[in-house]
Design a protein around this motif. Sequence first.
Motif, PDB file in Angstrom:
ATOM      1  N   ALA A  55       8.757 -21.761  -8.195  1.00 32.43           N
ATOM      2  CA  ALA A  55       7.948 -22.505  -8.616  1.00 32.43           C
ATOM      3  C   ALA A  55       8.273 -23.701  -9.689  1.00 32.43           C
ATOM      4  O   ALA A  55       8.105 -24.813  -9.917  1.00 32.43           O
ATOM      5  N   THR A  59       9.181 -27.728  -9.421  1.00 34.89           N
ATOM      6  CA  THR A  59       8.308 -28.467 -10.220  1.00 34.89           C
ATOM      7  C   THR A  59       9.209 -29.477 -11.303  1.00 34.89           C
ATOM      8  O   THR A  59       8.834 -30.586 -11.127  1.00 34.89           O
ATOM      9  N   THR A  78       2.426 -25.891  -9.203  1.00 34.45           N
ATOM     10  CA  THR A  78       2.968 -25.388  -8.042  1.00 34.45           C
ATOM     11  C   THR A  78       2.779 -23.979  -7.934  1.00 34.45           C
ATOM     12  O   THR A  78       2.824 -23.499  -8.969  1.00 34.45           O
ATOM     13  N   GLN A  79       2.223 -23.483  -6.848  1.00 33.73           N
ATOM     14  CA  GLN A  79       2.295 -21.943  -6.647  1.00 33.73           C
ATOM     15  C   GLN A  79       3.178 -21.568  -5.685  1.00 33.73           C
ATOM     16  O   GLN A  79       3.410 -22.516  -4.618  1.00 33.73           O
ATOM     17  N   SER A  80       3.921 -20.620  -5.911  1.00 34.01           N
ATOM     18  CA  SER A  80       5.031 -20.030  -4.937  1.00 34.01           C
ATOM     19  C   SER A  80       4.521 -18.605  -4.527  1.00 34.01           C
ATOM     20  O   SER A  80       4.131 -17.830  -5.293  1.00 34.01           O
ATOM     21  N   SER A  92       9.266 -18.357   1.116  1.00 35.40           N
ATOM     22  CA  SER A  92       8.414 -18.710  -0.103  1.00 35.40           C
ATOM     23  C   SER A  92       7.781 -20.148   0.422  1.00 35.40           C
ATOM     24  O   SER A  92       8.120 -20.941   0.974  1.00 35.40           O
ATOM     25  N   LEU A  94       5.356 -22.993  -1.118  1.00 36.70           N
ATOM     26  CA  LEU A  94       5.096 -23.708  -2.180  1.00 36.70           C
ATOM     27  C   LEU A  94       3.822 -24.514  -1.822  1.00 36.70           C
ATOM     28  O   LEU A  94       3.786 -25.335  -0.817  1.00 36.70           O
ATOM     29  N   LEU A  96       1.471 -27.272  -3.851  1.00 40.71           N
ATOM     30  CA  LEU A  96       1.515 -28.152  -5.061  1.00 40.71           C
ATOM     31  C   LEU A  96       0.335 -29.129  -5.091  1.00 40.71           C
ATOM     32  O   LEU A  96      -0.017 -29.517  -4.020  1.00 40.71           O
ATOM     33  N   GLU A 116      11.986 -30.315  -2.799  1.00 43.47           N
ATOM     34  CA  GLU A 116      12.029 -28.845  -2.231  1.00 43.47           C
ATOM     35  C   GLU A 116      13.328 -28.633  -1.775  1.00 43.47           C
ATOM     36  O   GLU A 116      13.751 -27.596  -1.947  1.00 43.47           O
TER      37      GLU A 116
END
Length: 136
Positions: A55, A59, A78-80, A92, A94, A96, A116
């Motif tokens: 993340a 980012t 951003t979350q992963s 993974s 992502l 966003l 990415e």
Amino acid sequence: MKRKATAVWNGDIKTGAGHITTGSTVLNKTQYSFNSRFADGIGTNPEELLAAAHAGCFTMKLDLDLTQAGYTVESLETQSVVTLDNGKITKSELTLVAKVPNISDEEFQVIAKGAEETCPVSQGFSFEIVLTATLV
């Protein structure tokens, strides 16, 4: 550039425990254990650390790419979510949410996908990476 971290483990896999320290000491003897990895125990785990790294790297790379394209970023979040399935990291994901004035969604999606694919952490992973990017 080289970065380091040290992991210490004592005992067997089920009842043992360890700690992780990063070179910067942001993590300083941070606990990890079987329960923090496979249940709801206190501490961190390798998959959580990979998610944080992914993340953060993505980012920062996206901010760089947007800035180089002439845009001013208001915010990127951003979350992963890293998936461990049958003893193997498989994905993974992502997610966003971005505030970037004066950019079309089409151009934003192209730049986000490029970030990415080219962030150093993404390039180091051999498992599936899924990106969902929302411009608000």
